[in-house]
Design a protein around this motif. Structure first.
Motif, PDB file in Angstrom:
ATOM      1  N   VAL A   4       0.971  -1.012   0.098  1.00  0.00           N
ATOM      2  CA  VAL A   4       0.190  -0.039  -0.505  1.00  0.00           C
ATOM      3  C   VAL A   4       0.893   0.778  -0.081  1.00  0.00           C
ATOM      4  CG1 VAL A   4      -1.280   1.538   1.062  1.00  0.00           C
ATOM      5  CG2 VAL A   4      -2.063  -1.231   1.623  1.00  0.00           C
ATOM      6  N   VAL A   5       0.436   2.237  -0.459  1.00  0.00           N
ATOM      7  CA  VAL A   5       1.656   2.934  -0.466  1.00  0.00           C
ATOM      8  C   VAL A   5       0.001   4.812  -0.239  1.00  0.00           C
ATOM      9  CG1 VAL A   5       2.661   4.936  -2.323  1.00  0.00           C
ATOM     10  CG2 VAL A   5       2.983   2.663  -2.522  1.00  0.00           C
ATOM     11  N   VAL A   6       0.938   5.676   0.547  1.00  0.00           N
ATOM     12  CA  VAL A   6       0.077   6.831   1.104  1.00  0.00           C
ATOM     13  C   VAL A   6       0.176   7.458   0.382  1.00  0.00           C
ATOM     14  CG1 VAL A   6      -1.555   7.817   2.677  1.00  0.00           C
ATOM     15  CG2 VAL A   6      -1.269   5.268   2.613  1.00  0.00           C
ATOM     16  N   THR A   7       0.370   8.271   0.005  1.00  0.00           N
ATOM     17  CA  THR A   7       0.946  10.311  -0.653  1.00  0.00           C
ATOM     18  C   THR A   7       0.552  11.368  -0.794  1.00  0.00           C
ATOM     19  OG1 THR A   7       1.689   8.447  -2.659  1.00  0.00           O
ATOM     20  CG2 THR A   7       1.987  11.042  -2.969  1.00  0.00           C
ATOM     21  N   GLU A   8       0.791  11.940   0.546  1.00  0.00           N
ATOM     22  CA  GLU A   8       0.149  13.514   0.543  1.00  0.00           C
ATOM     23  C   GLU A   8       1.249  14.438  -0.034  1.00  0.00           C
ATOM     24  OE1 GLU A   8       0.247  14.071   4.432  1.00  0.00           O
ATOM     25  OE2 GLU A   8       0.859  11.646   4.598  1.00  0.00           O
ATOM     26  N   CYS A   9       0.009  15.326  -1.235  1.00  0.00           N
ATOM     27  CA  CYS A   9       0.283  15.970  -1.829  1.00  0.00           C
ATOM     28  C   CYS A   9      -0.655  17.363  -0.868  1.00  0.00           C
ATOM     29  CB  CYS A   9      -0.479  15.564  -2.606  1.00  0.00           C
ATOM     30  SG  CYS A   9       0.137  14.506  -3.843  1.00  0.00           S
ATOM     31  N   LEU A  10       0.357  18.383  -1.451  1.00  0.00           N
ATOM     32  CA  LEU A  10      -0.468  19.801  -1.049  1.00  0.00           C
ATOM     33  C   LEU A  10      -0.184  20.280  -2.148  1.00  0.00           C
ATOM     34  CD1 LEU A  10      -1.327  21.730   1.653  1.00  0.00           C
ATOM     35  CD2 LEU A  10       1.073  22.270   1.720  1.00  0.00           C
ATOM     36  N   ALA A  11      -1.348  21.332  -2.692  1.00  0.00           N
ATOM     37  CA  ALA A  11      -1.343  22.861  -3.924  1.00  0.00           C
ATOM     38  C   ALA A  11      -0.779  23.438  -3.332  1.00  0.00           C
ATOM     39  CB  ALA A  11      -2.958  22.705  -4.156  1.00  0.00           C
TER      40      ALA A  11
END
Length: 99
Positions: A4-11
């Motif tokens: 499982v890959v959990v990726t957090e992004c902030l624009a």
């Protein structure tokens, strides 16, 4: 073993919609990729600039092949333009009870 890959992004300010579009554009090609078990972007309802993607892959090889593909590379190019900071990605494997 699954991965499982959990990726957090902030624009960056003003780029929230473009981030959402880029991540949503990966849904279909990801789910069609061999070894992909799940791919789902999530938006923070209290902070629209923040999105998280949860992916599940059969193994590291399937994930690596996906990341070599054109849709993923295109998304990375877009993310380079719209993110306020680099993504944070965590790779998780199933916990083994009794280990």
């Amino acid at each position: 073993m699954g991965l499982v890959v959990v990726t957090e992004c902030l624009a960056a300010p003003g780029w929230e919609d473009r981030l959402r579009t880029a991540l949503e554009a990966l849904i279909e090609p990801s789910l069609e990729a061999p070894g992909c078990l799940a791919y789902q972007p999530y938006a923070d309802p209290n902070r629209p600039a923040r999105m998280v993607v949860v992916e599940e892959w059969e193994d590291e090889g399937a994930l690596a092949r996906h990341r070599d593909g054109a849709p993923y590379r295109h998304a990375c190019d877009v993310l380079d333009l719209v993110l306020a900071r680099p993504v944070t990605a965590r790779r998780l494997v199933p916990a083994r009870s009794g280990s």
